[in-house]
Enzyme design. Structure first.
Site, PDB file in Angstrom:
ATOM      1  N   LYS A  46       0.617  -0.965   0.033  1.00  0.00           N
ATOM      2  CA  LYS A  46       0.158  -0.322   0.113  1.00  0.00           C
ATOM      3  C   LYS A  46       1.127   1.310  -0.087  1.00  0.00           C
ATOM      4  O   LYS A  46       0.543   1.800  -0.755  1.00  0.00           O
ATOM      5  CB  LYS A  46      -1.245  -0.291   1.490  1.00  0.00           C
ATOM      6  CG  LYS A  46      -1.910   1.366   1.328  1.00  0.00           C
ATOM      7  CD  LYS A  46      -2.614   1.420   2.892  1.00  0.00           C
ATOM      8  CE  LYS A  46      -1.374   2.456   3.672  1.00  0.00           C
ATOM      9  NZ  LYS A  46      -2.393   2.773   4.615  1.00  0.00           N
TER      10      LYS A  46
ATOM     11  N   ASP B 107      -6.716   1.086   0.944  1.00  0.00           N
ATOM     12  CA  ASP B 107      -6.158   1.105   2.117  1.00  0.00           C
ATOM     13  C   ASP B 107      -7.911   1.373   3.198  1.00  0.00           C
ATOM     14  O   ASP B 107      -8.659   0.369   2.673  1.00  0.00           O
ATOM     15  CB  ASP B 107      -6.362   2.960   2.820  1.00  0.00           C
ATOM     16  CG  ASP B 107      -7.904   3.902   2.266  1.00  0.00           C
ATOM     17  OD1 ASP B 107      -8.562   3.470   1.697  1.00  0.00           O
ATOM     18  OD2 ASP B 107      -7.902   4.627   2.374  1.00  0.00           O
TER      19      ASP B 107
END
Length: 227
Positions: free
Chosen positions: A126, A145
Site C-alpha cells: 500500500k 486502505d
C-alpha cells in the site's frame, strides 16, 4: 437494498462515474514537498489520520532535511518528535532504518520500483503504491486502505478480506485510467458518507446500487455483520 449492476465491471464503472461527479477535486490529503517526505508521511499514516500526520510532519520536515538526517537521528529524539502519532516508536525506527537503506543502497534517492520500495523497513505494498503514484508518476496498482477495503466490499466489488487480494479483484474491474483516482474517491466518500460504523445511506449517491444499503439490506457486506 440497492440493486448492483449486472457485472462487477459495470458496477465499478458506475461507482467511479458517480463519485467523480460528487468529489471532482478528490486527491491525496497528505502534505509533502518531495519523495522522501511523501514516503515518511505515508509510513506515519498507518492507523493514524492524515490530519494528525500533517500536523506532526510540518515541524518534522523543518527539522530534518534528507535521508542522512533521519538515518543519523537518535531513536529517542525522532520518536519524541512523533509522540502524538500511533505506534510512534516503531514508526521512528522504520523511518530511520529505511533512510539508512536509501543512503546505503539507493544513493540517497527514494527508489522507484515496487520491489525496492517494499524492501524498505515499514513499507508494504500500500505504501509503495502511494509513493510510486504520487512520487514517481508510476501507476501499477490500486492503493487499498481501510476506506477502499470497506467500500469495495460494501458495494459488492469483492468478497476478499485481505488488501492484496482486494487489489487483485479491483485491478480486474476498475478502469486502468482510474486506478489512482479510485482510492481518493473512496477515501472522500468513506469520510463524508460511508463511515465504518454509521454510514449515511439516506444521503448516498450510490445507495440505489449498493447491496449493503441500510433499510432493506440486513447485512453490512464490509464486515458481514447485521446492521
Amino acid at each position: 437494498m440497492g440493486t448492483p449492476r449486472e457485472t462487477r465491471t459495470e458496477q465499478a464503472a458506475a461507482i467511479v462515474d458517480r463519485l467523480e461527479e460528487t468529489y471532482p477535486d478528490s486527491t491525496i490529503s497528505l502534505r509533502y514537498s518531495n519523495r522522501l517526505e511523501l514516503l515518511i508521511a505515508v509510513i506515519l499514516s498507518a492507523q493514524c489520520t492524515d490530519e494528525r500526520v500533517n500536523k506532526e510532519t510540518k515541524p518534522l520536515f523543518e527539522t530534518y532535511d534528507g535521508p542522512e538526517d533521519y538515518a543519523n537521528a537518535p531513536q529517542e529524539e525522532l520518536a519524541e518528535a512523533l509522540n502524538s502519532i500511533t505506534y510512534y516508536n516503531n514508526k521512528a525506527e522504520y523511518i530511520r532504518t529505511a533512510c539508512e537503506k536509501i543512503v546505503a543502497e539507493h544513493d540517497g534517492e527514494v527508489p522507484d520500483t515496487m520491489t525496492d520500495l517494499t524492501d524498505l523497513p515499514g513499507v508494504g505494498r500500500k505504501t509503495a503504491n502511494v509513493v510510486l503514484q504520487h512520487g514517481h508518476d508510476i501507476v501499477e496498482g490500486i492503493v487499498v486502505d481501510t476506506h477502499v477495503q470497506r467500500l469495495s466490499r460494501r458495494l459488492g466489488l469483492t468478497e476478499e478480506s485481505y488488501p492484496e487480494r482486494i487489489e487483485e479483484d479491483l485491478i480486474e474491474i476498475v478502469p486502468e485510467d482510474y486506478w489512482q483516482q479510485f482510492t481518493h474517491l473512496c477515501i472522500d466518500h468513506g469520510r463524508a458518507i460511508c463511515s465504518a460504523q454509521n454510514p449515511d445511506c439516506s444521503d448516498c449517491v450510490l445507495a440505489d446500487i449498493c447491496p449493503s444499503e441500510k433499510g432493506d439490506s440486513e447485512i453490512d457486506l464490509a464486515s458481514g455483520d447485521v446492521w
